[in-house]
Design a protein around this motif. Structure first.
Motif, mmCIF file in Angstrom:
data_model
loop_
_atom_site.group_PDB
_atom_site.id
_atom_site.type_symbol
_atom_site.label_atom_id
_atom_site.label_comp_id
_atom_site.label_asym_id
_atom_site.label_seq_id
_atom_site.Cartn_x
_atom_site.Cartn_y
_atom_site.Cartn_z
ATOM 1 N N HIS A 114 0.741 -1.339 -0.048
ATOM 2 C CA HIS A 114 -0.185 0.031 -0.186
ATOM 3 C C HIS A 114 1.013 1.332 -0.133
ATOM 4 O O HIS A 114 0.113 2.496 -0.162
ATOM 5 N N LEU A 115 2.070 1.178 0.219
ATOM 6 C CA LEU A 115 3.134 2.248 0.520
ATOM 7 C C LEU A 115 4.320 2.316 -0.458
ATOM 8 O O LEU A 115 5.080 3.262 -0.205
ATOM 9 N N SER A 116 4.279 1.394 -1.319
ATOM 10 C CA SER A 116 5.652 1.358 -2.145
ATOM 11 C C SER A 116 5.586 2.489 -3.191
ATOM 12 O O SER A 116 6.685 2.902 -3.595
ATOM 13 N N TYR A 117 4.494 2.273 -3.852
ATOM 14 C CA TYR A 117 4.265 3.301 -5.167
ATOM 15 C C TYR A 117 3.281 4.296 -4.878
ATOM 16 O O TYR A 117 2.297 4.117 -4.533
ATOM 17 N N GLU A 118 3.488 5.213 -6.006
ATOM 18 C CA GLU A 118 2.392 6.172 -6.295
ATOM 19 C C GLU A 118 1.161 5.639 -7.514
ATOM 20 O O GLU A 118 1.649 4.627 -8.040
ATOM 21 N N PRO A 119 0.131 5.848 -7.206
ATOM 22 C CA PRO A 119 -0.955 5.358 -7.983
ATOM 23 C C PRO A 119 -0.884 5.750 -9.514
ATOM 24 O O PRO A 119 -0.273 6.752 -9.860
ATOM 25 N N LEU A 120 -1.459 5.223 -10.510
ATOM 26 C CA LEU A 120 -1.625 5.550 -11.599
ATOM 27 C C LEU A 120 -2.708 6.509 -11.903
ATOM 28 O O LEU A 120 -3.972 6.024 -11.664
ATOM 29 N N LEU A 121 -2.280 7.656 -12.236
ATOM 30 C CA LEU A 121 -3.564 8.625 -12.480
ATOM 31 C C LEU A 121 -4.086 8.929 -13.796
ATOM 32 O O LEU A 121 -3.405 8.878 -14.711
ATOM 33 N N PRO A 122 -5.359 9.236 -14.023
ATOM 34 C CA PRO A 122 -5.903 9.567 -15.036
ATOM 35 C C PRO A 122 -5.232 10.515 -15.767
ATOM 36 O O PRO A 122 -4.941 11.572 -15.278
ATOM 37 N N GLY A 123 -5.056 10.396 -17.308
ATOM 38 C CA GLY A 123 -4.310 11.557 -17.948
ATOM 39 C C GLY A 123 -2.705 11.531 -18.036
ATOM 40 O O GLY A 123 -2.146 12.268 -18.805
ATOM 41 N N MET A 124 -2.089 10.829 -16.791
ATOM 42 C CA MET A 124 -0.669 10.759 -16.805
ATOM 43 C C MET A 124 -0.119 9.610 -17.771
ATOM 44 O O MET A 124 -0.888 8.689 -18.025
ATOM 45 N N THR A 125 1.255 9.798 -18.381
ATOM 46 C CA THR A 125 1.754 8.970 -19.286
ATOM 47 C C THR A 125 2.707 7.853 -18.170
ATOM 48 O O THR A 125 3.456 8.290 -17.702
ATOM 49 N N TYR A 126 2.437 6.694 -18.475
ATOM 50 C CA TYR A 126 3.294 5.761 -17.759
ATOM 51 C C TYR A 126 3.743 4.680 -19.029
ATOM 52 O O TYR A 126 3.324 4.593 -20.150
ATOM 53 N N GLU A 127 4.889 3.678 -18.442
ATOM 54 C CA GLU A 127 5.307 2.911 -19.232
ATOM 55 C C GLU A 127 5.045 1.411 -18.956
ATOM 56 O O GLU A 127 4.949 1.165 -17.726
ATOM 57 N N VAL A 128 4.812 0.354 -19.868
ATOM 58 C CA VAL A 128 4.722 -0.905 -19.444
ATOM 59 C C VAL A 128 5.980 -1.641 -20.276
ATOM 60 O O VAL A 128 6.335 -1.369 -21.362
ATOM 61 N N ASP A 129 7.029 -2.400 -19.368
ATOM 62 C CA ASP A 129 8.060 -2.939 -20.001
ATOM 63 C C ASP A 129 7.789 -4.275 -19.644
ATOM 64 O O ASP A 129 7.535 -4.951 -18.731
ATOM 65 N N VAL A 130 8.327 -5.205 -20.730
ATOM 66 C CA VAL A 130 7.865 -6.475 -21.080
ATOM 67 C C VAL A 130 9.190 -7.187 -21.221
ATOM 68 O O VAL A 130 10.118 -6.900 -22.106
ATOM 69 N N GLU A 131 9.240 -8.327 -20.509
ATOM 70 C CA GLU A 131 10.757 -9.173 -20.809
ATOM 71 C C GLU A 131 10.103 -10.527 -21.541
ATOM 72 O O GLU A 131 9.396 -10.887 -21.005
ATOM 73 N N PHE A 132 10.792 -10.899 -22.366
ATOM 74 C CA PHE A 132 10.366 -12.029 -23.401
ATOM 75 C C PHE A 132 11.588 -13.360 -23.009
ATOM 76 O O PHE A 132 12.641 -12.787 -22.577
ATOM 77 N N MET A 133 11.235 -14.575 -23.689
ATOM 78 C CA MET A 133 12.193 -15.519 -23.503
ATOM 79 C C MET A 133 13.439 -15.202 -24.178
ATOM 80 O O MET A 133 13.269 -14.632 -25.215
ATOM 81 N N GLU A 134 14.472 -15.830 -23.587
ATOM 82 C CA GLU A 134 15.734 -15.485 -24.442
ATOM 83 C C GLU A 134 15.713 -16.184 -25.725
ATOM 84 O O GLU A 134 15.061 -17.285 -26.213
#
Length: 258
Positions: A114-134
């Motif tokens: 509950h206290l590690s991260y800020e929330p994802l807010l409407p209208g703000m830009t965020y990133e999704v990072d994906v790791e794939f198999m070798e």
């Protein structure tokens, strides 16, 4: 279900309104409660008369060792006696530590969730990072519903087993991000909100081409608006350690704990 979720029915109604108003205030209250719990368990599960006696002996040994600095042989004898008392003191302290260990770990898990991260807010830009198999190559695609805007290209080339996208949401609520390769797809749920809430940012997928999806959240810094670098940059754990030390020392003095 994560182990800390057993606290949600009680802790969420009690603390979520406080966390939404001030994460730092919530940390102060939690540090007081945990420090009091540990102190009371320590008081009632140790022989305080014996602990007081051993504390006195420790001080006497320290005084003697200072006086015997010019006589190393005698000082070593006193030091051995002091070590015996110290070991006995530590053994007596170990029982209350065992009693409080599991409850404290569960509370820590709830705090981290509950206290590690800020929330994802409407209208703000965020990133999704994906790791794939070798060794996986080709393109991967981010698929979203109408409430999500993909800021970058929806299709990205996999490079060094990774790909990333930028996105923002138009409105509040739970949303789905779907990552697709030629043969597989995985879905990650996110929460868009204006309150201090978030879903687990990192999702892993064993035995899959898509190894993990990480929605990058900003770290929560409870006093970041103070503008004092060494204070503003601390997360919840740093503040908890400082606050718990202060409250534990104060409670021990007030309750005369040895």
């Amino acid at each position: 279900m994560a182990f800390y979720e057993i606290l949600n029915p009680v802790f969420n109604p009690l603390f979520q309104p406080i966390i939404d108003r001030s994460p730092f205030l919530a940390l102060v209250i939690l540090a007081v409660i945990i420090s009091l719990l540990i102190t009371l368990v320590y008081k009632f599960f140790t022989n305080q008369e014996k602990m007081k006696s051993m504390k006195g002996q420790q001080k006497d040994f320290q005084k003697k060792m200072k006086e015997l600095r010019s006589n190393p042989e005698e000082m070593m004898k006193v030091q051995k006696e002091a070590m015996k008392v110290n070991m006995e003191y530590m053994k007596s302290s170990f029982k209350p530590t065992l009693i409080t260990m599991i409850p404290i770990l569960i509370i820590f898990g709830w705090m981290a969730a509950h206290l590690s991260y800020e929330p994802l807010l409407p209208g703000m830009t965020y990133e999704v990072d994906v790791e794939f198999m070798e060794g996986l190559t080709g393109a991967a695609e981010l698929v979203v519903d109408d409430t999500i805007i993909i800021v970058s290209e929806a299709s990205q080339e996999i490079e060094d087993n990774r790909a990333s996208w930028k996105f923002k949401a138009k409105e509040k609520g739970e949303q789905l991000l779907t990552i697709k390769t030629e043969t597989e797809e995985k879905t990650k749920k996110i929460l868009i909100t204006t309150t201090q809430e978030y879903l687990v940012p990192l999702e892993t997928y064993p035995n899959s081409e898509i190894k993990q999806i990480n929605v990058v959240h900003n770290k929560l810094k409870p006093l970041k608006n103070l503008g004092i670098p060494w204070v503003s940059g601390w997360g919840w754990l740093g503040w908890y350690i400082v606050l718990s030390l202060i409250f534990s020392m104060g409670l021990r003095k007030v309750l005369k704990i040895y």
